[in-house]
Write an enzyme that holds these catalytic residues in place. Structure first.
Site, short mmCIF file in Angstrom:
data_model
loop_
_atom_site.label_atom_id
_atom_site.label_comp_id
_atom_site.label_asym_id
_atom_site.label_seq_id
_atom_site.Cartn_x
_atom_site.Cartn_y
_atom_site.Cartn_z
CD GLU A 129 13.51 -13.40 -23.57
OE1 GLU A 129 13.97 -12.22 -23.97
OE2 GLU A 129 12.47 -14.04 -24.40
C1 LIG Z 1 17.71 -4.35 -17.54
C2 LIG Z 1 16.65 -4.54 -18.60
C3 LIG Z 1 17.00 -4.92 -19.86
C4 LIG Z 1 15.72 -5.33 -20.73
N1 LIG Z 1 15.88 -5.74 -21.96
C5 LIG Z 1 14.96 -5.74 -22.73
C6 LIG Z 1 15.19 -5.93 -24.25
O1 LIG Z 1 16.23 -6.03 -24.69
N2 LIG Z 1 14.07 -5.68 -25.14
C7 LIG Z 1 12.90 -5.64 -24.41
O2 LIG Z 1 11.87 -5.63 -25.22
N3 LIG Z 1 12.57 -5.64 -23.05
C8 LIG Z 1 13.65 -5.71 -22.24
N4 LIG Z 1 13.49 -5.36 -20.83
C9 LIG Z 1 12.15 -5.45 -20.61
C10 LIG Z 1 11.66 -6.54 -19.64
O3 LIG Z 1 11.69 -7.66 -20.44
C11 LIG Z 1 10.32 -6.27 -19.01
O4 LIG Z 1 10.90 -5.37 -17.78
C12 LIG Z 1 9.59 -7.69 -18.36
O5 LIG Z 1 9.19 -7.97 -19.43
C13 LIG Z 1 8.48 -7.17 -17.29
O6 LIG Z 1 7.84 -5.95 -17.84
P1 LIG Z 1 7.41 -4.84 -17.13
O7 LIG Z 1 8.57 -4.36 -16.54
O8 LIG Z 1 6.38 -4.21 -17.70
O9 LIG Z 1 6.77 -5.29 -15.67
P2 LIG Z 1 5.23 -5.65 -15.50
O10 LIG Z 1 4.64 -6.45 -16.53
O11 LIG Z 1 4.57 -4.47 -15.23
O12 LIG Z 1 5.14 -6.64 -14.23
C14 LIG Z 1 5.17 -6.14 -12.93
C15 LIG Z 1 4.91 -7.55 -12.01
O13 LIG Z 1 3.63 -7.92 -12.13
C16 LIG Z 1 3.79 -9.33 -12.62
N5 LIG Z 1 2.77 -9.61 -13.68
C17 LIG Z 1 2.43 -8.79 -14.70
N6 LIG Z 1 1.26 -9.27 -15.51
C18 LIG Z 1 1.06 -10.27 -14.74
C19 LIG Z 1 -0.07 -11.38 -14.97
N7 LIG Z 1 -0.69 -11.37 -16.38
N8 LIG Z 1 0.10 -12.23 -14.00
C20 LIG Z 1 0.49 -12.62 -12.89
N9 LIG Z 1 1.75 -11.70 -12.65
C21 LIG Z 1 1.81 -10.48 -13.66
C22 LIG Z 1 5.30 -9.60 -13.23
O14 LIG Z 1 5.62 -10.92 -13.03
C23 LIG Z 1 6.02 -8.55 -12.22
O15 LIG Z 1 6.41 -9.14 -11.04
C24 LIG Z 1 14.39 -5.20 -20.02
C25 LIG Z 1 14.22 -4.89 -18.76
C26 LIG Z 1 15.24 -4.44 -17.97
C27 LIG Z 1 15.06 -3.90 -16.77
#
Ligand SMILES: Cc1cc2nc3c(=O)[nH]c(=O)nc-3n(C[C@H](O)[C@H](O)[C@H](O)COP(=O)(O)OP(=O)(O)OC[C@H]3O[C@@H](n4cnc5c(N)ncnc54)[C@H](O)[C@@H]3O)c2cc1C
Length: 591
Positions: free
Chosen positions: A437
Site C-alpha cells: 500500500e
Molecule cells: C505480500 C504482498 C501483498 C501485496 N498485495 C498487493 C495487492 O493486493 N495489490 C497490488 O497491486 N500490489 C500488492 N503488493 C505489491 C506492493 O504494493 C509493492 O510490493 C510495493 O508497492 C512496492 O513495490 P515494489 O515491490 O515494486 O518495490 P519497488 O518499487 O521496487 O521499491 C524497492 C525499494 O525502493 C524504494 N523506492 C522505489 N521508488 C522510490 C522512489 N521514487 N523514491 C524513493 N524510494 C523509492 C521503495 O521504498 C523500496 O524500499 C503486495 C506485495 C506483497 C509483498
C-alpha cells in the site's frame, strides 16, 4: 505456549469514549442511529467474534499456508472458508456502507475498530475483507449505476470479495509504469491482457466470485499515471440474473512463498483477453484509486496497530508467568515482569499501541466528518487533516507495528525465536505492512512533497497549533501532567523547525530528509494523543469514574511516552536538517 487472543475492549472503549466524539458523529444524518451504546455493543461483539472464530485460525494458517492445486484453483487453510462464511452472515463487512446497497450506514470509525479486532486475530484472514472494502469504496465513488447495481450489494454483503490489481513486475512504487493493456470490445466491454503480481486474495475458495479492480492502459493512452484506466474484471462473468456464470479469462498462475501472512494467497494473475468494464473515465484510473487510498492506507496503519497489540498482550502474559533471575530484594526466582528492563520493553509497547490507536481512530473520525458533515468548511478542514495524517498513520503505524512485535518477541527470550511460541509469527506477519500500500519511504515522500504544502503550509500550521493547545491543556490540568505538557511543547517546536526547513529545502534535500521527518511527525502526533488520554484519565480518576488502576496506568503510560520516548523526536532533527550531500557522495558501486 500459544496465547489466546484477549480483545483489548477496555482500551478501545476508552478511545471511543474520550478521544473521538461518538455523539457528534451520531448527529450527522447518515449516522443517526450510531448511538454510543450501540457502537460499544457492536465493538464488544466484534471482539468476541474475532477471539472465538478467527483467532484460532491464526497459527494453523501460518503452518498450512494457502496452496495452489494442480488444476489451478487455490485452497485456503482449514477453517478459513467457514470462518469467512460466519463473517458474512454476521454482516461485519457491511458496517460502514450505504443502506441503499445493504450496508449498515455506520461511521467508518466503527468499521476501523472492527478491522483492528479482526486483524489482531489473524492478519492473513483480515486481508480478504480489507481488500474488498477498498473495491467497494472505489465503486461507490466512481462506478456507473450499472456497475454499482451489479457488484455493490454482493461485495458489501461479502458474498463476493474484491482485489486491487496495481502491481506488475516493472510497476511497483511507480504505478505509472503499468503495461497491462485494455482494448475496447464493444457493448461497453473491454478486453484486458497482461500480468499482475503480488495480488492479495487474487484467487481463493472463500466466495462465489472475485471482483478484480485492475489498472490498465487503453490504446493511445498518454505515458505515466495520466494514461491509466481502472476496470472491473470479475473472476466469473455475471449473468443477466446477477449470478456468477462462465469463468473469465483470468488465472492464478502461481502463489508466492513469503516471510509471513502465509494464509493470505499472494497471486500472480494472468489476464488473457479477460472481459472488463471501465470504472469512471478513461485515463482517470489513478484519480479513482486516490479516492480509496486514504481508507486503504488507514487500514494498513491499523494492521500495524493490530499485530502490535496482539503481540504485546501475549508478551505481557508471558512476562507474568516466566520466572528467571531474582528481582532486587527477592529471595526466589521472580516472574520476569518484575525486572525493570522487561518493564521498559512492555511499557514501550503499551505506550506505542495506545498512541497509535488514538491517532488511527482520530483519523477515521476525521474521514467520517470530511464526508458527512453538512458544514463545507468543517468538511474541508477535516479533509486536510486526513490528507496530512494518513502517511503518518500508515508509515509510523506500521514501523511501530514491526518494532513492537520485535520487542514482544524479545520479552520471550529464546522461546520467542522458536515458532511454537507464536511470537515469531507476529513479527513475520507485521513485516509486510511497511511495504505494501505504498512503501513507508513513499509515504514519507508523500508527506513532505505533497502534504506539507497543503494550503501554503496552513494545514500543518493548524495541526501544530492544535498539538500545542493540547500541551498547554495538559500543563494546566494537573501538576502530575506538567512534564507531559513540557516535553510535548519542546517536541512541537522541533517539528516546527523541521517543517520550516523541509518546506524551504531543495527537492533533493527534502527527499533525503523525508523518512526522519515522518518518524518525528509520528512521535509528536503520538505525544499529542497520549497527552489527551492523560488529561481524560486524570479527570476520570479525580471524579472517581472508572477503574482506578486502569486509569492510573493510562496516566503513567502517557507520562512514560512523553518523558522517555518523545524526546527521540529531537534525535531525528539532525537527519532532517542535513543536506543530501553525504547520502549522494558515496558512489553507488561502493555502497
Ligand atoms: C505480500 C504482498 C501483498 C501485496 N498485495 C498487493 C495487492 O493486493 N495489490 C497490488 O497491486 N500490489 C500488492 N503488493 C505489491 C506492493 O504494493 C509493492 O510490493 C510495493 O508497492 C512496492 O513495490 P515494489 O515491490 O515494486 O518495490 P519497488 O518499487 O521496487 O521499491 C524497492 C525499494 O525502493 C524504494 N523506492 C522505489 N521508488 C522510490 C522512489 N521514487 N523514491 C524513493 N524510494 C523509492 C521503495 O521504498 C523500496 O524500499 C503486495 C506485495 C506483497 C509483498
Amino acid at each position: 505456549m500459544m496465547s489466546d487472543f484477549a480483545p483489548p475492549i477496555d482500551d478501545i472503549r476508552f478511545v471511543l469514549d474520550e478521544i473521538v466524539d461518538l455523539p457528534g458523529l451520531a448527529k450527522l444524518s447518515r449516522f443517526g442511529h450510531a448511538e454510543p451504546d450501540l457502537v460499544q455493543a457492536l465493538v464488544e461483539e466484534a471482539g468476541r467474534f474475532a477471539a472465538e472464530v478467527v483467532a484460532p485460525l491464526n497459527a494453523v494458517g501460518d503452518r498450512v499456508h494457502s496452496r495452489r492445486n494442480p488444476d489451478g484453483t487455490v485452497t485456503t487453510p482449514p477453517g478459513f472458508a467457514a470462518a469467512y462464511r460466519q463473517y458474512v452472515d454476521a454482516g461485519w463487512g457491511s458496517v460502514p456502507f450505504p443502506a441503499e446497497y445493504g450496508g449498515g450506514d455506520l461511521p467508518g470509525l466503527v468499521a476501523t475498530a472492527i478491522a483492528e479486532l479482526v486483524a489482531s486475530s489473524s492478519l492473513s484472514f483480515s486481508l480478504c475483507p480489507g481488500l474488498t472494502q477498498g473495491a467497494i469504496h472505489l465503486l461507490l465513488a466512481h462506478g456507473d449505476p450499472d456497475l454499482q447495481a451489479t457488484y455493490l450489494p454482493k461485495l458489501i454483503s461479502g458474498e463476493w470479495t474484491g482485489t486491487m490489481n496495481l502491481t506488475e513486475p516493472d510497476a511497483g512504487s511507480d504505478v505509472g509504469a503499468v503495461r497491462t493493456k485494455a482494448v475496447p470490445a464493444g457493448n461497453r466491454t473491454w478486453r484486458i491482457t497482461g500480468q499482475k503480481i503480488f495480488i492479495t486474495y487474487g484467487d481463493h475458495d472463500m466466495a462465489a466470485n472475485i471482483v478484480h479492480l485492475v489498472l490498465a492502459r487503453a490504446p493511445g493512452a498518454p505515458a505515466g499515471t495520466r494514461g491509466i484506466s481502472c476496470f472491473v474484471v470479475p473472476k466469473r462473468l455475471v449473468g443477466p440474473d446477477g449470478s456468477p456464470g462462465e469463468p473469465n479469462a483470468v488465472k492464478c498462475v502461481s502463489l508466492e512463498q513469503k516471510l509471513g501472512i502465509h494464509a493470505s494467497p499472494t497471486c500472480v494473475l494472468d489476464f488473457d483477453g479477460a472481459v472488463g468494464y471501465l470504472v469512471g473515465e478513461e485515463h482517470q484510473g489513478m484519480r479513482a484509486m486516490f479516492t480509496m487510498m486514504n481508507n486503504a492506507r488507514l487500514l494498513v496503519g491499523v494492521q500495524g496497530l493490530a499485530v502490535a497489540s496482539r503481540a504485546y498482550r501475549q508478551a505481557a502474559e508471558y512476562a507474568r508467568q516466566r520466572r528467571q533471575g531474582k528481582a532486587v530484594g527477592a529471595t526466589e526466582p521472580s516472574p520476569i515482569v518484575e525486572h525493570p528492563d522487561v518493564r521498559r520493553m512492555l511499557l514501550t509497547q503499551k505506550a506505542s499501541i495506545e498512541a497509535l490507536r488514538a491517532l488511527a481512530y482520530t483519523v477515521a473520525e476525521a474521514i467520517d466528518i470530511s464526508e458527512e458533515d453538512p458544514d463545507p468548511d468543517r468538511r474541508a478542514a477535516q479533509r486536510e487533516r486526513v490528507d496530512l495524517l494518513i502517511p503518518v498513520v500508515k508509515g509510523w503505524g506500521t514501523d511501530m507495528g514491526v518494532e513492537v512485535a520485535s520487542l514482544a518477541l524479545q520479552v520471550h527470550g529464546g522461546a520467542g525465536y522458536i515458532e511454537e511460541t507464536g511470537a515469531a509469527q507476529h513479527l513475520r506477519d507485521a513485516r509486510i505492512t511497511p511495504i505494501y500500500e505504498g512503501t513507508n519511504g513513499i509515504q514519507a515522500i508523500d508527506l513532505v512533497l505533497r502534504k506539507l504544502p497543503i494550503r501554503g503550509g496552513g494545514a500543518v500550521d493548524d495541526l501544530l497549533a492544535d498539538i500545542q493547545a493540547t500541551a498547554n491543556a495538559a500543563e494546566r490540568e494537573h501538576p502530575s501532567l506538567a512534564s507531559i505538557g513540557d516535553t510535548l511543547t519542546a517536541a512541537v517546536a522541533d517539528l516546527r523547525t523541521a517543517t520550516a526547513h523541509l518546506t524551504a529545502a531543495s527537492t533533493t534535500d527534502a527527499l533525503a530528509g523525508a523518512t526522519p521527518f515522518l518518524r518525528m511527525a509520528g512521535l509528536v502526533a503520538g505525544g499529542w494523543m497520549m497527552s489527551r488520554q492523560a488529561v481524560a484519565a486524570r479527570r476520570r480518576l479525580d471524579a472517581g469514574d472508572g477503574d482506578p488502576a486502569f486509569l492510573a496506568a493510562k496516566v503513567v503510560t502517557a507520562r512514560f511516552y512523553c518523558e522517555q520516548m518523545l524526546p527521540a523526536a529531537r534525535g531525528h532533527l539532525a537527519a532532517v536538517l542535513a543536506p543530501a550531500d553525504d547520502l549522494l557522495a558515496v558512489a553507488a558501486d561502493v555502497l
